[in-house]
Motif scaffolding. Structure first.
Motif, PDB file in Angstrom:
ATOM      1  N   MET A 189     -10.532   5.203 -32.730  1.00 63.27           N
ATOM      2  CA  MET A 189     -11.970   5.391 -32.646  1.00 63.27           C
ATOM      3  C   MET A 189     -12.676   4.060 -32.375  1.00 63.27           C
ATOM      4  O   MET A 189     -13.382   3.908 -31.379  1.00 63.27           O
ATOM      5  N   ASP A 241     -11.517   1.158 -31.506  1.00 59.02           N
ATOM      6  CA  ASP A 241     -11.124   0.450 -30.294  1.00 59.02           C
ATOM      7  C   ASP A 241     -11.694   1.124 -29.056  1.00 59.02           C
ATOM      8  O   ASP A 241     -12.093   0.467 -28.099  1.00 59.02           O
ATOM      9  N   SER A 242     -11.726   2.454 -29.085  1.00 59.65           N
ATOM     10  CA  SER A 242     -12.279   3.150 -27.935  1.00 59.65           C
ATOM     11  C   SER A 242     -13.751   2.789 -27.796  1.00 59.65           C
ATOM     12  O   SER A 242     -14.236   2.505 -26.694  1.00 59.65           O
ATOM     13  N   SER A 281     -14.001  -0.587 -26.411  1.00 55.95           N
ATOM     14  CA  SER A 281     -13.727  -0.710 -24.983  1.00 55.95           C
ATOM     15  C   SER A 281     -14.832  -0.035 -24.168  1.00 55.95           C
ATOM     16  O   SER A 281     -15.163  -0.484 -23.073  1.00 55.95           O
ATOM     17  N   TRP A 325      -6.216  11.863 -29.431  1.00 55.11           N
ATOM     18  CA  TRP A 325      -6.296  10.618 -30.190  1.00 55.11           C
ATOM     19  C   TRP A 325      -5.080   9.739 -29.976  1.00 55.11           C
ATOM     20  O   TRP A 325      -4.909   8.735 -30.634  1.00 55.11           O
ATOM     21  N   PHE A 337     -11.551   3.398 -15.337  1.00 52.14           N
ATOM     22  CA  PHE A 337     -11.883   2.565 -16.469  1.00 52.14           C
ATOM     23  C   PHE A 337     -10.904   2.812 -17.609  1.00 52.14           C
ATOM     24  O   PHE A 337     -10.395   1.896 -18.256  1.00 52.14           O
ATOM     25  N   SER A 382      -8.412   0.224 -19.458  1.00 51.95           N
ATOM     26  CA  SER A 382      -8.701  -0.203 -20.826  1.00 51.95           C
ATOM     27  C   SER A 382      -7.811   0.422 -21.882  1.00 51.95           C
ATOM     28  O   SER A 382      -7.652  -0.114 -22.968  1.00 51.95           O
ATOM     29  N   VAL A 386      -6.187  -0.406 -26.043  1.00 60.17           N
ATOM     30  CA  VAL A 386      -6.236   0.470 -27.215  1.00 60.17           C
ATOM     31  C   VAL A 386      -4.813   0.784 -27.674  1.00 60.17           C
ATOM     32  O   VAL A 386      -4.488   0.746 -28.862  1.00 60.17           O
ATOM     33  N   SER A 403      -3.373  -2.167 -29.482  1.00 63.23           N
ATOM     34  CA  SER A 403      -3.946  -2.432 -30.801  1.00 63.23           C
ATOM     35  C   SER A 403      -3.639  -1.289 -31.752  1.00 63.23           C
ATOM     36  O   SER A 403      -3.658  -1.440 -32.958  1.00 63.23           O
ATOM     37  N   LEU A 421     -10.346  -7.440 -22.930  1.00 62.69           N
ATOM     38  CA  LEU A 421     -10.761  -6.379 -22.001  1.00 62.69           C
ATOM     39  C   LEU A 421     -11.850  -6.878 -21.078  1.00 62.69           C
ATOM     40  O   LEU A 421     -11.783  -6.735 -19.852  1.00 62.69           O
TER      41      LEU A 421
END
Ligand code: SF4
Ligand code: SF4
Lengths: 260, 242, 822
Positions: free
Chosen positions: A229, A231-232, A235, B81, B128, B132, B136, B139, B226
């Motif tokens: 969540m 990190d999204s 970004s 998710w 995008f 990117s 994510v 991480s 990023l």
């Protein structure tokens, strides 16, 4: 729903005989592996694709209640987390939860992307080069579906590894911890027994005689997916910033500004 | 102790090229929609670049699997998710967009162009995303993001790729000589120096080398990378065009 | 062992002197159970091992100083009045008076009376009880007479003070006193403690006295024959107990009957006269011996021919034929052929270089084993040129336990049957098949012989069941158990045993040839119930609330007794010493032997006593029925003395700090030609470190059953030596680097395992380093696992032996350590 099964590894009873490690290898036909030098008796630093049960040997000067050297012996294994990072990470659905609450990898579905490897907070899952798939403890899936306990628990001579229904084992474990505390093991603690604790509780939980970090275990493991969540959002935010910049510069150029 | 997944060179290339593909498409679509007539070339170059890049990305990704023939197993499920699941889908869907956009960019028909612009605006999202989600993905592992050890080779590759990007950039500027002046002193200057060099490369590198384990700083580094990556890709592409 | 592992859960304190957790992990579960119940575990070991990890206290002592340590405990228990007085007075020979001529090392500077320095033997004539007119030992139940065993013992061990222990063993005084208090205070009516030992005590030049010293401590504290007490002898592998019972030994026949000596035992009558004591259960020896001869020679054994006694080989001397004797003789060319069945002396024997050199002098060598061992391929040893070896070597592949029926007798005298799980592959056979078919072939070769000496061999039966060369193992067990050779009736003429029927008890054996028994202590293991043979060794009824000792699981000799001398669990009048520690007791109201009698020993175990002998009857209060005097022996003459005395190991870094007698005065040191058994002098600067050798959980003995199995062989990275951080620092050695360990006999290259678990000792004020090297490695192993191969640790050890049983001294000798491969 079938009652959740669990393994309770009581390290205070472990004598480091590694019967569990060998029984696991034998039952699961895991094959030969050249050990690296770890500095002591332990024969692999971490879990591997051929070592699902790993007995850790940790020398801890001053670790005994009387101040003597402690040699902490711990038979480590996949925790079969109630909230499992590996399972959440798996993009193919190869990692699944059984009706007993255990976490298993369907070897016919796994395509070897290895996301689960880095998603386990405990470094349990390992990649097998020859099958091209991810491997870890299956909780002896074949055995529990045929009315048997896991091979490691069966082999353990001191009942350091106990197998049974989770709720019953948790009750036993809590009593044992109290007893050990009374005996002077002031750091005795359960790890993963609490279903309200981290990762929703571990279905393979432990009784430790020292802080989790002493055993190479995270003090408070968290689901890696908890970051998705944030990190999204991060970004998306950065995209907006960049997009704005790009947009601006094109606006400028669209106006036919001068450039060399 | 969490374990690195041993994603090696193929995945680094995949991340890198995926980023460029996404960036190129992103830039192309923006240029296509908001730029002037002079930016048509930028748009077409961007679309045409993104198509082979994303194709290579897909191939790299498949080749890196333990069982490449089971690539399609990723399509059995969609986990919103799960960055890996989403990522696999994105490569496919975005690939489709780059294909259509590239095809349309070859046509001079205005109706095709209009369609292309609209498709481009939608495709931006996927581009995008491709660019990117890797951040994510990285991480969102159990590996401590900015821990110096353990993340292993990928972490190193990450660091080195940033350095390599720096070097590449320096080489580019040197090669362009006078032509690079707009980049370092023109209207890209703020973006370039501030965004790319500062925010995107030096700061995260510093954070990384400091080896701080703070989660917040890690996320910051991620975000900064990023941004830096994007700026880099954008700047590079644009300078070439200039 | 006197007790049963299951019973260890009842201990209040356990002193492990061996590395039980690593070498007897399955039995160790009962130690962990005891701990769960609150018992304390003390581990006395030079090294900190997995047993120490589980222990409450780890007490390191310098290798080779066990008697000093136990002597110190004996001294402590007496000085602090912590011994179990009633038990000591009534159930041991503490109150017996000893001949006034007898003197101890206290008076004779380390020697007992009667030492002959030229011959290096003792004249034992003064080592005896004073007797009264009827020949009974004189006693003083107040224990005050200075000639009582108790007073002599007290005086003897009064020299073993905590200060002396600190100097000799390297145990700090305070730590010794803490342990002494903990162990000794857990004795008496309400409490018991157990002591474990294994090869840590036996493999010394005073191995037997080591064990005696711990037995004496247990007697002093009243820990023998009682629940949670006992002498826990842990055997070296699965069937050592069985091998000992059936006497795969040079000096005894099955069932602990002495192997006849040529000069002392010319005929059966002399043999029985000399070897049958006047009291104790051994008065039955003639019955056991004759039944054994009947089992050997069948119908050919008759009263007229001494039941074939003359066919038995006789020993020329007691000082001969042991493992070590054998290889020295072999090296000197006296032995021409050698059959090694399931043994790997090229790795496992002491002074293994000598062992291999000895085998190179043989004409022939036959190895029967489950893998091609280093013994089978000694001619391939590193540094040996196979062309120089003239020995003709044969190898027969053998079946391991899972491929054959049979039994194992484990460490607690428990005979357990196992069924064949799979048929051995190819031309692989069990040892029993091999020996029966070998015997049949030899019998054929000897068939025409008219020589007297061959008659016995020709008469012996090697056929069990329908197929001569494939014995039915249950039939073998039945022969061990014993049968009636003819119909046996009681005095009313009622049939008790039909001819051929297995016997229920050794009490039914006779010396007239009517019974057989291949090993009298096993009698009762196979019985007939309703005409059907029942193999009790195969019983698998686990323990339950009513029977915690699990009498339905296997069969423990003798007579399925689980705890020996258990009469001692009750007081003089037959009542349990305490409710908590009850085991068997006299029930005065139980139906007696005859309908008109009342009274019987009852309880939780089979009484190790005449079940109907009332406590107040003659000898009804004497539990140690196997001993002539029926009591536990503090005073017990062995070749090296009636009380254990501390001497240094043959190779030691220090002079003996207790007396001028440096080493066991009657020790056996072999002189071997060609410098094959060099010894380091006391305190040698060339070999300054103490070394002990040992085993690991992951490997088995000389590695034959583990080094070839990847799952086990990979558990240890490579052959290693455990050294302290202190020594590593002195020598500049890093953990994991290769080092060289040298002794006057040889050297090995191993990985250095630098660990906190090894610590230097302070001996008489000086730092003495000790290292540990496991001995499982040899040059063969799994190809893919280079670490499964390694140098042979026993190349370092010497050919020296205990004077009673000639066991080697591999637990304590000296070495040097060098960084790198030199
Ligand atoms: S311990 Fe790791 S591998 Fe096991 S279930 Fe949890 S996340 Fe998955
Ligand atoms: S089998 Fe039991 S005692 Fe042995 S190492 Fe495993 S957990 Fe520990």
């Amino acid at each position: 729903m079938v009652r959740t099964l669990a393994m309770f590894t009581d390290t205070s009873l472990c004598i480091g005989c590694r019967a569990c490690q060998v029984a696991c290898k034998q039952w699961n036909e895991l094959g030969l592996e050249v050990p690296e030098w770890t500095g002591g008796y332990q024969n692999h630093a971490h879990f591997t694709d051929k070592t699902y049960r790993l007995v850790r040997f940790i020398e801890e000067p001053g670790g005994k209640p009387n101040g003597d050297l402690a040699w902490l012996l711990m038979s480590d294994v996949c925790k079969h987390c109630a909230e499992a990072g590996c399972l959440d990470a798996c993009p193919t659905g190869a990692i699944y939860r059984t009706e007993y609450g255990t976490v298993n990898i369907n070897q016919d579905v796994c395509n070897g992307c290895r996301y689960c490897v880095s998603s386990c907070p405990f470094g349990v899952v390992s990649f097998n080069e020859s099958t091209g798939t991810a491997k870890k403890c299956t909780f002896c899936n074949d055995r529990i579906h045929n009315g048997l306990g896991p091979a490691c628990a069966k082999a353990c001579p001191t009942e350091s590894i106990q197998f049974g229904f989770r709720d019953e084992l948790v009750g036993k474990a809590a009593k044992r911890v109290e007893k050990l505390k009374a005996m002077g093991f002031k750091d005795a603690q359960l790890y993963g027994a609490d279903a309200k604790g981290f990762l929703g509780g571990l279905n393979a939980f432990f009784l430790l005689l020292a802080k989790p970090s002493t055993y190479d275990l995270p003090d408070n493991p968290r689901l890696p997916q908890r970051n998705v969540m944030v990190d999204s959002l991060l970004s998306i935010g950065s995209a907006l910033v960049v997009g704005l910049g790009v947009l601006l510069s094109f606006r400028e150029r669209g106006k036919g500004g001068p450039h060399a | 102790m969490p374990k690195p997944p041993h994603w090696e060179l193929m995945i680094v290339w995949y991340f890198f090229l995926g980023g460029i593909a996404g960036g190129a498409y992103f830039t192309a679509a923006i240029a296509d929609n908001f730029g002037g007539a002079r930016d048509r070339g930028v748009a077409r170059a961007g679309y045409l670049l993104s198509l082979p890049l994303v194709a290579v990305c897909g191939l790299l990704l498949i080749a890196d699997l333990g069982v490449p023939t089971r690539f399609l197993n990723m399509m059995r499920t969609l986990k919103v998710w799960d960055p890996m699941s989403i990522g696999a889908w994105i490569v496919g869907v975005f690939g489709l967009f780059t294909f259509v956009s590239s095809a349309l960019s070859l046509s001079s028909s205005p109706s095709h162009a209009a369609l292309r612009r609209k498709i481009g605006l939608v495709g931006i999202f996927f581009g995008f995303f491709l660019a990117s989600y890797t951040g994510v993905l990285l991480s969102n592992s159990a590996m401590p993001f900015s821990a110096g050890e353990g993340w292993g080779k990928l972490k190193h590759a990450d660091r080195y790729s940033m350095l390599v990007e720096l070097l590449l950039l320096a080489a580019l500027i040197a090669a362009l000589g006078a032509a690079a002046r707009p980049l370092v002193s023109g209207h890209f200057a703020t973006l370039f120096w501030g965004g790319l060099i500062g925010l995107g490369l030096l700061l995260p590198l510093a954070l990384d080398l400091l080896g701080t384990r703070a989660r917040a700083l890690g996320a910051l580094a991620a975000a900064l990378v990023l941004i830096g990556g994007f700026v880099l890709r954008y700047v590079v592409l644009m300078s070439v065009q200039a | 062992m006197t007790t049963n592992l299951i019973d260890m859960q009842n201990s209040d304190v356990i002193m492990a002197t061996s590395n039980m957790a690593e070498n007897h992990p399955v039995g160790f579960q009962w130690v962990m159970k005891a701990k769960e119940r609150g018992a304390k575990l003390i581990h006395v070991d030079p090294r900190y091992t997995r047993t120490s990890a589980a222990a409450d206290i780890h007490l390191p002592l310098r290798s080779g100083t066990n008697i000093a340590f136990f002597g110190g405990l004996i001294n402590y228990a007496i000085a602090k009045n912590l011994y179990f007085r009633d038990y000591v007075v009534h159930y041991t020979n503490a109150s017996f008076l000893i001949d006034p001529a007898f003197k101890t090392p206290t008076d004779l500077d380390g020697l007992f009376t009667g030492y002959d320095p030229a011959k290096k033997v003792y004249d034992r004539s003064s080592w005896k009880y004073q007797v009264d007119g009827e020949g009974n030992p004189r006693r003083d139940n107040t224990l005050k007479d200075p000639q009582t065993v108790f007073q002599l013992l007290k005086r003897h061990y009064s020299r073993y003070t905590p200060d002396m222990i600190e100097k000799v063993c390297g145990i700090p005084k305070a730590k010794f006193e803490e342990v002494a208090q903990l162990y000794c205070s857990n004795s008496g009516p309400e409490k018991t403690g157990a002591i474990t030992y294994a090869l840590n005590l036996t493999q010394h030049t005073n191995g037997v006295e080591n064990i005696r010293s711990l037995c004496m401590l247990q007697l002093l504290l009243g820990n023998v024959g009682r629940p949670g007490g006992g002498v826990v002898a842990l055997r070296g592998h699965a069937n050592v107990q069985g091998a000992t019972d059936l006497e795969l030994l040079y000096h005894e026949l099955p069932g602990y009957l002495p192997m006849p000596l040529r000069d002392q035992h010319p005929d059966l009558k002399t043999y029985l006269e000399r070897e049958t004591p006047k009291g104790g259960f051994w008065v039955n020896r003639p019955k056991f011996m004759v039944s054994l001869l009947k089992a050997f020679y069948g119908d050919a054994a008759t009263k007229d021919n001494d039941f074939g006694y003359q066919w038995l080989p006789k020993r020329a001397s007691a000082d001969a034929y042991s493992h070590q004797h054998m290889f020295v003789d072999m090296y000197e060319g006296k032995i021409k052929g050698f059959l090694a069945d399931g043994q790997n002396p090229a790795v496992g024997g002491p002074n293994a270089k000598l062992t291999r050199a000895a085998m190179a002098k043989l004409d022939w060598l036959l190895v029967v084993d489950i893998f091609l061992t280093e013994t089978a391929e000694f001619w391939k040893a590193p540094g040996i040129n196979a062309q120089d070896i003239k020995t003709e070597v044969f190898f027969l592949p053998a079946a391991p336990a899972a491929e054959k029926d049979g039994s194992l007798t484990n460490t607690m005298r428990l005979i357990q049957w196992h069924d064949k799980a799979v048929t051995p592959p190819g031309d692989v056979h069990s040892d029993a098949d091999f020996f029966c078919s070998l015997a049949h072939r030899l019998q054929k070769l000897y068939a025409g012989s008219k020589k007297d000496r061959d008659k016995g061999f020709l008469a012996a039966n090697f056929t069990y069941g329908a197929k001569p060369d494939e014995p039915e193992m249950v039939e073998v067990l039945k022969e061990i158990n014993g049968v009636a050779t003819e119909d046996i009736t009681d005095k009313d003429g009622k049939l008790v045993y039909r001819k051929g029927q297995p016997l229920n008890s050794f009490a039914h054996l006779t010396d007239d040839g009517k019974t057989t028994s291949g090993c009298w202590i096993y009698t009762g293991v196979t019985v007939e119930v309703d005409g059907k043979l029942v193999n009790k060794a195969a019983g698998r009824k686990p323990a339950d609330d009513k029977d915690y000792l699990a009498h339905g699981w296997g069969f423990a000799w003798p007579a399925n007794r689980r705890i020996l001398y258990n009469r001692a669990a009750a007081d003089l009048r037959g009542k349990p010493w305490s409710e908590k520690k009850k085991l068997i007791w006299w029930d005065a109201n139980a139906p007696g032997q005859k309908p008109e009698d009342k009274g019987k020993w009852v309880g939780l175990d089979v009484p190790d006593f005449n079940a109907f002998l009332a406590p107040d009857a003659k000898n009804g209060d004497k539990p140690f029925i196997m001993r002539t005097d029926l009591v536990g022996g503090f005073f017990g003459p062995l070749n090296d003395g009636p009380f254990p005395e501390h001497y240094e190991p043959v190779e030691s870094p220090t002079k003996n700090l207790l007396s001028k007698t440096q080493i066991n005065p009657v020790v056996k040191i072999w002189k071997v030609p060609d410098q094959k058994n060099e010894l380091a002098p006391v305190g040698s600067p060339d070999y300054p470190y103490v070394i002990t050798t040992y085993r690991l959980t992951e490997h088995h003995l000389s590695g034959v059953m583990s080094r070839y199995l990847p799952m086990l062989a990979e558990l240890h990275h490579s052959h290693f030596a455990e050294i302290s951080h202190e020594l590593a620092r002195e020598l500049g050695i890093e953990n994991g680097e290769k080092i060289t360990v040298l002794s006057p006999r040889g050297k090995v290259h191993v990985t250095a395992m630098v660990t906190h678990r090894i610590k230097p000792f302070t001996i008489n004020g000086k730092t003495v380093h000790q290292i540990g090297v496991p001995w499982h490695w040899g040059w063969k192993g799994v190809d893919e696992l280079p670490g499964s191969r390694g140098d042979i640790t026993n190349d370092l050890s010497a050919t020296v032996g205990d004077p009673n049983v000639y066991i080697q001294e591999t637990k304590a000798f000296v070495c040097n350590v060098k960084k790198g491969v030199v």
